[in-house]
Design a protein around this motif. Structure first.
Motif, PDB file in Angstrom:
ATOM      1  N   THR A 140       0.848  -1.197   0.000  1.00 21.68           N
ATOM      2  CA  THR A 140       0.000   0.000   0.000  1.00 21.68           C
ATOM      3  C   THR A 140       0.884   1.247   0.000  1.00 21.68           C
ATOM      4  O   THR A 140       0.566   2.259  -0.635  1.00 21.68           O
ATOM      5  CB  THR A 140      -0.939   0.020   1.224  1.00 21.68           C
ATOM      6  N   GLY A 197      -6.344  -3.667   3.930  1.00 23.23           N
ATOM      7  CA  GLY A 197      -5.401  -4.574   4.586  1.00 23.23           C
ATOM      8  C   GLY A 197      -6.007  -5.712   5.366  1.00 23.23           C
ATOM      9  O   GLY A 197      -5.362  -6.712   5.613  1.00 23.23           O
ATOM     10  N   GLU A 198      -7.243  -5.564   5.815  1.00 25.56           N
ATOM     11  CA  GLU A 198      -7.895  -6.604   6.617  1.00 25.56           C
ATOM     12  C   GLU A 198      -9.391  -6.312   6.576  1.00 25.56           C
ATOM     13  O   GLU A 198      -9.796  -5.194   6.245  1.00 25.56           O
ATOM     14  CB  GLU A 198      -7.373  -6.578   8.065  1.00 25.56           C
ATOM     15  N   PRO A 199     -10.178  -7.300   6.935  1.00 23.26           N
ATOM     16  CA  PRO A 199     -11.626  -7.047   6.927  1.00 23.26           C
ATOM     17  C   PRO A 199     -11.979  -5.958   7.942  1.00 23.26           C
ATOM     18  O   PRO A 199     -11.406  -5.904   9.027  1.00 23.26           O
ATOM     19  CB  PRO A 199     -12.211  -8.391   7.364  1.00 23.26           C
ATOM     20  N   ASP A 248     -13.790   0.436   0.849  1.00 24.39           N
ATOM     21  CA  ASP A 248     -13.135  -0.673   1.554  1.00 24.39           C
ATOM     22  C   ASP A 248     -12.427  -1.463   0.465  1.00 24.39           C
ATOM     23  O   ASP A 248     -13.059  -2.176  -0.310  1.00 24.39           O
ATOM     24  CB  ASP A 248     -14.205  -1.517   2.267  1.00 24.39           C
ATOM     25  N   THR A 249     -11.121  -1.300   0.391  1.00 27.38           N
ATOM     26  CA  THR A 249     -10.387  -1.783  -0.773  1.00 27.38           C
ATOM     27  C   THR A 249      -9.717  -3.125  -0.503  1.00 27.38           C
ATOM     28  O   THR A 249      -8.897  -3.236   0.398  1.00 27.38           O
ATOM     29  CB  THR A 249      -9.305  -0.763  -1.165  1.00 27.38           C
ATOM     30  N   TRP A 250     -10.050  -4.114  -1.315  1.00 22.44           N
ATOM     31  CA  TRP A 250      -9.391  -5.416  -1.189  1.00 22.44           C
ATOM     32  C   TRP A 250      -8.313  -5.533  -2.241  1.00 22.44           C
ATOM     33  O   TRP A 250      -8.542  -5.247  -3.417  1.00 22.44           O
ATOM     34  CB  TRP A 250     -10.390  -6.566  -1.383  1.00 22.44           C
ATOM     35  N   TRP A 251      -7.175  -5.972  -1.818  1.00 23.74           N
ATOM     36  CA  TRP A 251      -6.096  -6.335  -2.750  1.00 23.74           C
ATOM     37  C   TRP A 251      -4.970  -6.979  -1.997  1.00 23.74           C
ATOM     38  O   TRP A 251      -5.113  -7.248  -0.797  1.00 23.74           O
ATOM     39  CB  TRP A 251      -5.652  -5.133  -3.581  1.00 23.74           C
ATOM     40  N   GLN A 252      -3.876  -7.271  -2.697  1.00 23.48           N
ATOM     41  CA  GLN A 252      -2.755  -8.001  -2.095  1.00 23.48           C
ATOM     42  C   GLN A 252      -1.436  -7.477  -2.658  1.00 23.48           C
ATOM     43  O   GLN A 252      -1.437  -6.849  -3.728  1.00 23.48           O
ATOM     44  CB  GLN A 252      -2.822  -9.485  -2.481  1.00 23.48           C
ATOM     45  N   THR A 253      -0.357  -7.807  -1.981  1.00 16.63           N
ATOM     46  CA  THR A 253       0.969  -7.466  -2.518  1.00 16.63           C
ATOM     47  C   THR A 253       1.051  -7.971  -3.960  1.00 16.63           C
ATOM     48  O   THR A 253       1.577  -7.312  -4.840  1.00 16.63           O
ATOM     49  CB  THR A 253       2.070  -8.157  -1.667  1.00 16.63           C
ATOM     50  N   ASP A 271      -7.777 -16.316  -0.126  1.00 18.80           N
ATOM     51  CA  ASP A 271      -8.773 -15.674   0.733  1.00 18.80           C
ATOM     52  C   ASP A 271     -10.114 -16.398   0.645  1.00 18.80           C
ATOM     53  O   ASP A 271     -10.462 -16.956  -0.397  1.00 18.80           O
ATOM     54  CB  ASP A 271      -8.999 -14.215   0.304  1.00 18.80           C
ATOM     55  N   VAL A 285     -14.831 -10.202   1.944  1.00 17.56           N
ATOM     56  CA  VAL A 285     -13.678 -11.060   2.172  1.00 17.56           C
ATOM     57  C   VAL A 285     -13.603 -11.326   3.668  1.00 17.56           C
ATOM     58  O   VAL A 285     -13.534 -10.407   4.478  1.00 17.56           O
ATOM     59  CB  VAL A 285     -12.386 -10.386   1.661  1.00 17.56           C
ATOM     60  N   ARG A 309      -8.124 -15.253   5.518  1.00 14.28           N
ATOM     61  CA  ARG A 309      -7.232 -16.097   4.732  1.00 14.28           C
ATOM     62  C   ARG A 309      -7.546 -17.577   4.951  1.00 14.28           C
ATOM     63  O   ARG A 309      -8.007 -17.969   6.016  1.00 14.28           O
ATOM     64  CB  ARG A 309      -5.783 -15.871   5.157  1.00 14.28           C
ATOM     65  N   LYS A 322      -2.960 -11.511   9.851  1.00 11.30           N
ATOM     66  CA  LYS A 322      -2.871 -10.077   9.598  1.00 11.30           C
ATOM     67  C   LYS A 322      -2.808  -9.362  10.938  1.00 11.30           C
ATOM     68  O   LYS A 322      -3.800  -9.267  11.648  1.00 11.30           O
ATOM     69  CB  LYS A 322      -4.081  -9.587   8.809  1.00 11.30           C
ATOM     70  N   ARG A 331       0.834  -8.364   6.896  1.00  6.06           N
ATOM     71  CA  ARG A 331       0.748  -9.788   6.619  1.00  6.06           C
ATOM     72  C   ARG A 331       1.993 -10.492   7.150  1.00  6.06           C
ATOM     73  O   ARG A 331       3.105 -10.191   6.752  1.00  6.06           O
ATOM     74  CB  ARG A 331       0.645  -9.935   5.103  1.00  6.06           C
TER      75      ARG A 331
HETATM   76  O1  PRX Z   1      -6.519 -11.442   3.298  1.00 10.50           O
HETATM   77  C1  PRX Z   1      -6.582 -10.309   2.484  1.00 10.50           C
HETATM   78  C2  PRX Z   1      -6.280  -9.085   3.311  1.00 10.50           C
HETATM   79  O2  PRX Z   1      -4.882  -8.850   3.141  1.00 10.50           O
HETATM   80  C3  PRX Z   1      -4.305  -9.836   2.280  1.00 10.50           C
HETATM   81  C4  PRX Z   1      -3.196  -9.242   1.481  1.00 10.50           C
HETATM   82  O3  PRX Z   1      -2.201  -8.796   2.338  1.00 10.50           O
HETATM   83  P1  PRX Z   1      -0.986  -7.950   1.785  1.00 10.50           P
HETATM   84  O4  PRX Z   1      -0.357  -8.669   0.650  1.00 10.50           O
HETATM   85  O5  PRX Z   1      -0.131  -7.615   2.946  1.00 10.50           O
HETATM   86  O6  PRX Z   1      -1.628  -6.627   1.209  1.00 10.50           O
HETATM   87  C5  PRX Z   1      -2.332  -5.785   2.063  1.00 10.50           C
HETATM   88  C6  PRX Z   1      -2.648  -4.480   1.406  1.00 10.50           C
HETATM   89  C7  PRX Z   1      -3.240  -4.545   0.096  1.00 10.50           C
HETATM   90  C8  PRX Z   1      -5.463 -10.315   1.459  1.00 10.50           C
HETATM   91  O7  PRX Z   1      -5.199 -11.565   0.886  1.00 10.50           O
HETATM   92  N1  PRX Z   1      -7.016  -7.899   2.857  1.00 10.50           N
HETATM   93  C9  PRX Z   1      -6.533  -6.843   2.181  1.00 10.50           C
HETATM   94  N2  PRX Z   1      -7.488  -5.916   2.011  1.00 10.50           N
HETATM   95  C10 PRX Z   1      -8.624  -6.389   2.568  1.00 10.50           C
HETATM   96  C11 PRX Z   1      -8.319  -7.665   3.108  1.00 10.50           C
HETATM   97  N3  PRX Z   1      -9.268  -8.406   3.723  1.00 10.50           N
HETATM   98  C12 PRX Z   1     -10.506  -7.905   3.807  1.00 10.50           C
HETATM   99  N4  PRX Z   1     -10.865  -6.698   3.339  1.00 10.50           N
HETATM  100  C13 PRX Z   1      -9.958  -5.906   2.708  1.00 10.50           C
HETATM  101  N5  PRX Z   1     -10.327  -4.708   2.262  1.00 10.50           N
END
Ligand code: PRX
Length: 640
Positions: free
Chosen positions: A303, A379-381, A403-408, A494, A506, A509, A515, A520
């Protein structure tokens, strides 16, 4: 926002001004995701246009093939054509009595060019890896961009990681150069970063260190291979020709925790990442010319890369970078910063929101936060209660919450409802970004029905910014992401479900990643380190719920010989010490238990699931398959 049947929609006024206000964008993107992304790519500056938009050779894929571009040129040169004197970076130091630093686009351009020349002087060439172990100071932005200007690949290592965690990462990427600082502030104390760096490079290929003088604290400075940043910069030219890169050349590597003890280097590439970082930021945060954007994440995390720095720059925005902790020296420091700079977009993690909430809304009410337009969570729910608190107390019920979901691995946000469109639903990330196909699959690989939980997956053509590999480890790339449902389906690890409107929630994991405060961490990495450094015959780490941090690790150790009560206490202390040493203070365990056995299957697999359930109070289920059911009674007693 307007509430209708449990869903929230943007206010008319907001919608009118939003960059995207019409649902039709989803339809357009769905009709042809490739054409859609191609259109967006047209807004990036390419030295040579791509010849083919997407190529899929499972489990590998490429975007914008044969396109040529330079990332720093997109962040800087392009903006100085139109907004040379616009403020790009506002740096707020941790001490309240220290002056902020401001960099216009032109200032940043010159600094980056100079540092790019400095890197060249140090012998860094296209494709070389450069380690960056810096805190939240402007030099980290300059160093990262300078790497991208000459085609070097940066690997930023979180400055709060321990020397050991730094070492493991440097050993994998084999950098010859590390950029670090003398020290930095964290909640009032001075962290001796140079000492950690000196220790961390032992046993790696690092030959030289560039050191930023942030604190002026006394450090060991070895003139043979240490160079002060300011000395190096004083003799550099203000211009460095940007290196033209192929769309699929690597842009950066960022390490993230994986299921095994060893972290993995996630590789992102120049073309796809640029297009995705630019447009996800632009549309999700509705970035306009007079916005002040503040993403609180440290640059050591994805992020921090994409939204604390790169997306605002790609969009020519002004953004705040804060050196310290948001609750230091007062719990409402974050409010003071929003007020001081008139922040319009605030992006943080649920952990921070829960912490702010704990201090009470009176603190928030002391401040004028009316500049805020959009709030983000990552980053987390995020639980419903925290969502509603954020919405009411911080956003005054007017700001959309993305509320943004994504990953590294995804490089940029891939699920969230767009602020000018909606709908928003507390605790749901929302809809996939236009042009990206998600599904939730059951154990048979079939799409789950509404409200049914399953594995969250991404389907072709994925997204331009999705990782292209695990650094020097194709086996791990295949095994982690393309094994569960075949090579055409990206497995996110996830668990999620969709509601009747298609909004995605979401839940968490499905692997042993936890988290902690949105960071993570791998329980495997902690276990590995404890087993390697302490006299234990077995050890297991599980994540358990925590009111503020979301989750925290709890450690169970079985000593290799019988211990007195006093020795058991000593062992507990050593476990905490070792975790701090191996990973860093973020992994601080909530509790350590010394026990004589851990629940195992007959084949010897440690049943972490059972240990987790002991904390949540859930039914333990059938224990008859365990080789040692009596170990569960001992754990129960220990937990009392
Ligand atoms: O489990 C999900 C959770 O964070 C994981 C990714 O972690 P990381 O690679 O450190 O990246 C975090 C920043 C983008 C995901 O597989 N996660 C991330 N955003 C959310 C989330 N869980 C729920 N809601 C979210 N908005």
């Amino acid at each position: 926002m307007i509430k209708k049947k449990g869903l929230y929609y943007p206010l008319e006024d907001f919608k009118k001004k939003a960059l995207v206000k019409n649902k039709s964008i989803y339809k357009e993107a769905k009709k042809s995701p490739l054409k859609f992304w191609e259109k967006l790519a047209g807004d990036v500056f390419w030295r040579k246009k791509w010849s083919k938009v997407f190529k899929h050779d499972p489990p590998y894929f490429k975007w914008f093939l044969n396109g040529k571009l330079n990332f720093s040129e997109n962040c800087l040169d392009r903006n100085i054509e139109t907004a040379k004197n616009k403020v790009a970076l506002i740096w707020e130091p941790e001490p309240v009595d220290e002056r902020p630093r401001y960099f216009t686009y032109f200032d940043l351009y010159r600094e980056v060019n100079r540092f790019a020349n400095a890197l060249k002087e140090l012998g860094i060439k296209k494709g070389d890896k450069v380690g960056i172990y810096l805190p939240m100071i402007p030099e980290v932005v300059i160093a990262m961009l300078a790497c991208t200007r000459i085609g070097a690949v940066h690997s930023v290592i979180f400055s709060a990681y321990s020397p050991q965690a730094l070492k493991v990462r440097l050993q994998d990427t084999q950098e010859k150069l590390l950029i670090t600082a003398d020290g930095y502030y964290r909640a009032g104390s001075v962290i001796d970063l140079k000492k950690n760096a000196d220790e961390g490079i032992k046993g790696t290929k690092v030959k030289k260190m560039v050191v930023v003088k942030r604190m002026g604290n006394s450090i060991k400075f070895n003139k043979r291979n240490n160079i002060w940043w300011h000395d190096l910069m004083s003799k550099q030219d203000d211009f460095c020709e940007p290196r033209v890169m192929d769309s699929e050349d690597p842009l950066f590597v960022l390490y993230t925790s994986g299921s095994t003890g060893k972290p993995k280097g996630v590789v992102h590439t120049c073309g796809g990442y640029t297009v995705q970082a630019k447009f996800t930021g632009k549309w999700i945060f509705d970035i306009k010319d007079d916005d002040i954007f503040w993403s609180m994440s440290d640059v050591g995390w994805i992020t921090g890369h994409t939204y604390s720095i790169y997306s605002p720059l790609l969009n020519g925005a002004s953004f705040v970078m804060f050196e310290g902790a948001p609750n230091w020296p007062e719990p409402d420091r974050w409010c003071s910063i929003i007020e001081k700079y008139g922040v319009t977009t605030f992006y943080t993690a649920p952990t921070a929101i829960r912490m702010f909430q704990k201090y009470g809304e009176d603190l928030v009410k002391k401040h004028d936060l009316s500049s805020l337009q959009i709030l983000g969570s990552v980053g987390e729910p995020i639980d419903k209660e925290s969502w509603l608190w954020y919405f009411k107390e911080v956003g005054n019920k007017k700001c959309p919450i993305v509320d943004t979901w994504w990953q590294t691995e995804t490089g940029g946000i891939l699920i969230t409802s767009l602020p000018g469109v909606g709908p928003f639903k507390p605790s749901f990330a929302g809809l996939p970004f236009p042009g990206v196909k998600f599904d939730v699959l059951n154990s048979k690989g079939k799409p789950c029905s509404t409200e049914e939980k399953g594995d969250l997956v991404i389907l072709p053509p994925f997204a331009p910014g999705l990782l292209r590999g695990v650094y020097k480890n194709p086996k791990r790339y295949k095994k982690t992401y393309w094994n569960q449902y075949g090579e055409n389906t990206y497995f996110t690890s996830d668990i999620a479900y969709k509601d009747k409107n298609g909004l995605i929630r979401v839940v968490g994991r499905s692997d042993d990643m936890i988290k902690v405060a949105g960071h993570r961490l791998s329980t495997g990495e902690m276990e590995d380190f404890i087993s390697k450094t302490l006299l234990v015959s077995e050890c297991a780490v599980v994540g358990i719920p925590d009111e503020i941090k979301g989750e925290m690790p709890v450690v169970f150790v079985v000593p290799s010989k019988k211990l007195t009560e006093k020795k058991k206490e000593d062992l507990k202390k050593s476990v905490v010490e070792q975790i701090k040493k191996g990973i860093g203070p973020i992994a601080f365990p909530k509790e350590v238990y010394v026990v004589s056995d851990l629940p195992k299957t007959r084949s010897g697999k440690i049943m972490r699931r059972i240990m987790k359930k002991l904390f949540s109070g859930e039914e333990l289920g059938d224990l008859s398959t365990l080789a040692n059911p009596e170990s569960v009674d001992e754990l129960k007693k220990a937990l009392k």
